[in-house]
Design a protein around this motif. Structure first.
Motif, PDB file in Angstrom:
ATOM      1  N   TYR A 140      13.812  23.909  88.993  1.00  0.00           N
ATOM      2  CA  TYR A 140      13.850  24.152  87.549  1.00  0.00           C
ATOM      3  C   TYR A 140      13.815  22.819  86.825  1.00  0.00           C
ATOM      4  O   TYR A 140      14.163  21.774  87.391  1.00  0.00           O
ATOM      5  N   GLY A 153      15.051  19.946  84.685  1.00  0.00           N
ATOM      6  CA  GLY A 153      16.399  19.434  84.453  1.00  0.00           C
ATOM      7  C   GLY A 153      17.238  19.370  85.717  1.00  0.00           C
ATOM      8  O   GLY A 153      18.386  18.945  85.679  1.00  0.00           O
ATOM      9  N   THR A 175      18.786  17.918  88.964  1.00  0.00           N
ATOM     10  CA  THR A 175      19.017  16.580  89.498  1.00  0.00           C
ATOM     11  C   THR A 175      18.514  16.587  90.934  1.00  0.00           C
ATOM     12  O   THR A 175      18.845  17.491  91.701  1.00  0.00           O
ATOM     13  N   LEU A 182      29.510  19.036  84.663  1.00  0.00           N
ATOM     14  CA  LEU A 182      28.251  19.306  83.934  1.00  0.00           C
ATOM     15  C   LEU A 182      27.273  19.801  85.001  1.00  0.00           C
ATOM     16  O   LEU A 182      26.287  19.141  85.318  1.00  0.00           O
ATOM     17  N   GLY A 199      25.114  22.315  85.615  1.00  0.00           N
ATOM     18  CA  GLY A 199      23.783  22.917  85.519  1.00  0.00           C
ATOM     19  C   GLY A 199      23.666  24.118  86.456  1.00  0.00           C
ATOM     20  O   GLY A 199      24.532  24.996  86.477  1.00  0.00           O
ATOM     21  N   ARG A 200      22.602  24.138  87.255  1.00  0.00           N
ATOM     22  CA  ARG A 200      22.421  25.243  88.206  1.00  0.00           C
ATOM     23  C   ARG A 200      22.903  24.878  89.598  1.00  0.00           C
ATOM     24  O   ARG A 200      22.440  25.437  90.594  1.00  0.00           O
ATOM     25  N   THR A 245      23.277  21.860  91.691  1.00  0.00           N
ATOM     26  CA  THR A 245      22.827  20.978  92.783  1.00  0.00           C
ATOM     27  C   THR A 245      24.016  20.292  93.460  1.00  0.00           C
ATOM     28  O   THR A 245      24.091  20.239  94.692  1.00  0.00           O
ATOM     29  N   ASP A 251      29.731  24.373  83.165  1.00  0.00           N
ATOM     30  CA  ASP A 251      28.559  24.119  82.319  1.00  0.00           C
ATOM     31  C   ASP A 251      28.619  25.113  81.171  1.00  0.00           C
ATOM     32  O   ASP A 251      29.098  26.230  81.328  1.00  0.00           O
ATOM     33  N   ARG A 252      28.111  24.691  80.014  1.00  0.00           N
ATOM     34  CA  ARG A 252      28.215  25.584  78.861  1.00  0.00           C
ATOM     35  C   ARG A 252      26.951  26.420  78.673  1.00  0.00           C
ATOM     36  O   ARG A 252      26.879  27.221  77.742  1.00  0.00           O
ATOM     37  N   ASP A 266      22.100  28.816  82.834  1.00  0.00           N
ATOM     38  CA  ASP A 266      22.380  28.075  84.072  1.00  0.00           C
ATOM     39  C   ASP A 266      23.477  28.777  84.878  1.00  0.00           C
ATOM     40  O   ASP A 266      23.378  28.929  86.093  1.00  0.00           O
ATOM     41  N   ASP A 301      32.755  24.891  77.693  1.00  0.00           N
ATOM     42  CA  ASP A 301      32.493  23.508  77.291  1.00  0.00           C
ATOM     43  C   ASP A 301      33.283  22.579  78.222  1.00  0.00           C
ATOM     44  O   ASP A 301      34.460  22.833  78.509  1.00  0.00           O
ATOM     45  N   THR A 302      32.626  21.527  78.662  1.00  0.00           N
ATOM     46  CA  THR A 302      33.267  20.622  79.623  1.00  0.00           C
ATOM     47  C   THR A 302      34.500  19.933  79.031  1.00  0.00           C
ATOM     48  O   THR A 302      35.371  19.483  79.771  1.00  0.00           O
ATOM     49  N   ASP A 337      26.076  14.350  86.878  1.00  0.00           N
ATOM     50  CA  ASP A 337      24.871  13.725  86.327  1.00  0.00           C
ATOM     51  C   ASP A 337      24.905  14.028  84.836  1.00  0.00           C
ATOM     52  O   ASP A 337      24.684  15.163  84.419  1.00  0.00           O
ATOM     53  N   LEU A 364      29.807  12.294  74.365  1.00  0.00           N
ATOM     54  CA  LEU A 364      30.278  13.393  75.214  1.00  0.00           C
ATOM     55  C   LEU A 364      31.227  12.864  76.296  1.00  0.00           C
ATOM     56  O   LEU A 364      32.299  13.439  76.533  1.00  0.00           O
TER      57      LEU A 364
END
Ligand SMILES: C[S@@+](CC[C@H](N)C(=O)[O-])C[C@H]1O[C@@H](n2cnc3c(N)ncnc32)[C@H](O)[C@@H]1O
Length: 344
Positions: free
Chosen positions: A107, A109, A111, A144, A146-147, A149, A165-166, A170, A232-233, A251, A273
């Motif tokens: 996908y 984005g 990493t 953070l 994501g999906r 990794t 992840d917000r 994801d 939210d992180t 990442d 952030l």
């Protein structure tokens, strides 16, 4: 002392182009100043019979070789004999699940998985849990994620993974992928998605997975857990217990538009952030735990990222070895790794 030559994996050469050997040398240098202190000489790039290797001298023993086996770029390892011959050395990696856990999901984005393994390795090596990485199930948080990794590489190591992840897409994609993958592999597991509530308020949702690498391990209660939160992180400290993870590995957003990296449009300052989120991340770290962050130095300069780590109460690891990871990703992204350790 023996002499060794590492053949860098083709996938690492593809990701890092000309930088794969330099990053391998930097990762070896981190091993040489942490778990293999005094047992590993400086590494060099060397061509043998037209093929590039990373070579070094070492007094490694079985545990030392096991650390080399988990080097993020290692494809094959050879011991060099006095007459110049290459003797293959068996690489016993920590990997306990099929590799496609890392490669199936593709996908925008994502990493890169080779880089993610490097980031996990050098963060955990910097922590006081480094000596336990070959024997214990450590716990790693990607705030953070994501999906997933990082979560998947942590699972490959047989460790417990936590994520935040917000992005609801994801979160849902990772939950669906992991359940499907565990079913396809016929691995014993449980998986639940529920509301994430704190103090009577709904923060988001949470995914909790428990799995085992075999039926026997499941029966023995030797399980691995994944807990991922849609939130939210900056709420990390409200989601996970304080002092509960060995490493925080992430990442960070690169501050460029997805899909227009070449154009390099700056979208937001990742530094803001990090400044807001780091105190919460550090609170869930156990004393002696490490935080490792991949940053785009174009939008998040190394010295400023290290200052943020120090402000959040973790001591930056800024030795020559840890300064060896900067590399170019594309016109808008110069990627680097910053690591800090929470005092005991
Ligand atoms: C560079 S991506 C990480 C990609 C991930 N390593 C992967 O391979 O899927 C950064 C992630 O940070 C998430 N993010 C950005 N700001 C956030 C925030 N305030 N709270 C939670 N997640 C956030 C984005 O949704 C994105 O998934």
């Amino acid at each position: 002392m023996s002499s060794y030559a590492v053949l860098v994996s083709p996938s690492a050469n593809r990701v890092y182009a000309g930088a794969a050997a330099a990053l391998t040398i930097a990762e070896l240098a981190v091993l040489g100043e942490t778990v293999l202190a005094g047992r590993l000489g400086d590494a060099h790039q060397e061509e043998v019979a037209g093929v590039g290797y990373v070579t070094f001298d070492g007094d490694l023993g079985a545990a030392g070789l096991a650390h080399i086996a988990n080097l993020s770029t290692a494809f094959a390892l050879f011991e060099r004999t006095d007459d110049g011959a290459f003797r293959p050395v068996r690489l016993d990696r920590l990997h306990c699940l099929d590799d496609d856990l890392l490669t199936i999901l593709k996908y925008q984005g994502k990493t890169n998985e080779v880089f993610t393994k490097l980031l996990i390795n050098v963060t955990v090596l910097g922590s006081h849990s480094a000596g336990r990485m070959l024997t214990d199930r450590l716990r790693v948080l990607d705030p953070l994620c994501g999906r997933g990794t990082t979560l998947n590489q942590v699972l490959m190591y047989g460790w417990h993974a936590s994520g935040v992840d917000r992005d609801a897409k994801d979160f849902d994609a990772y939950a669906a992928f992991l359940r499907r993958w565990l079913q396809d592999k016929r691995l014993k597991h449980t998986a639940t998605v529920a509301k994430l509530r704190r103090d009577g308020q709904t923060l988001g949702r949470r995914l909790d997975v428990e799995l085992a690498i075999s039926k026997e391990r499941w029966a023995a209660g030797d399980t691995i857990t994944v807990s991922s939160a849609l939130a939210d992180t900056r709420a990390t400290a409200e989601i996970f217990r304080s002092g509960s993870v060995d490493a925080v590995v992430t990442d960070a957003p690169y501050g460029v538009q997805h899909g227009s990296h070449g154009g390099g449009g700056v979208r937001r300052q990742p530094l803001d952030l990090l400044a807001e989120a780091l105190p919460g991340w550090v609170s869930v770290l156990r004393p002696g735990g490490a935080v490792g962050i991949a940053v785009n130095t174009r939008t998040c300069p190394r010295d400023q990222a290290l200052a943020l780590l120090a402000n959040a109460g973790v001591e930056p690891r800024d030795t020559a070895a840890y300064r060896g990871f900067e590399h170019r990703v594309d016109r808008a992204i110069e990627r680097d790794i910053v690591v800090g350790v929470k005092s005991e």
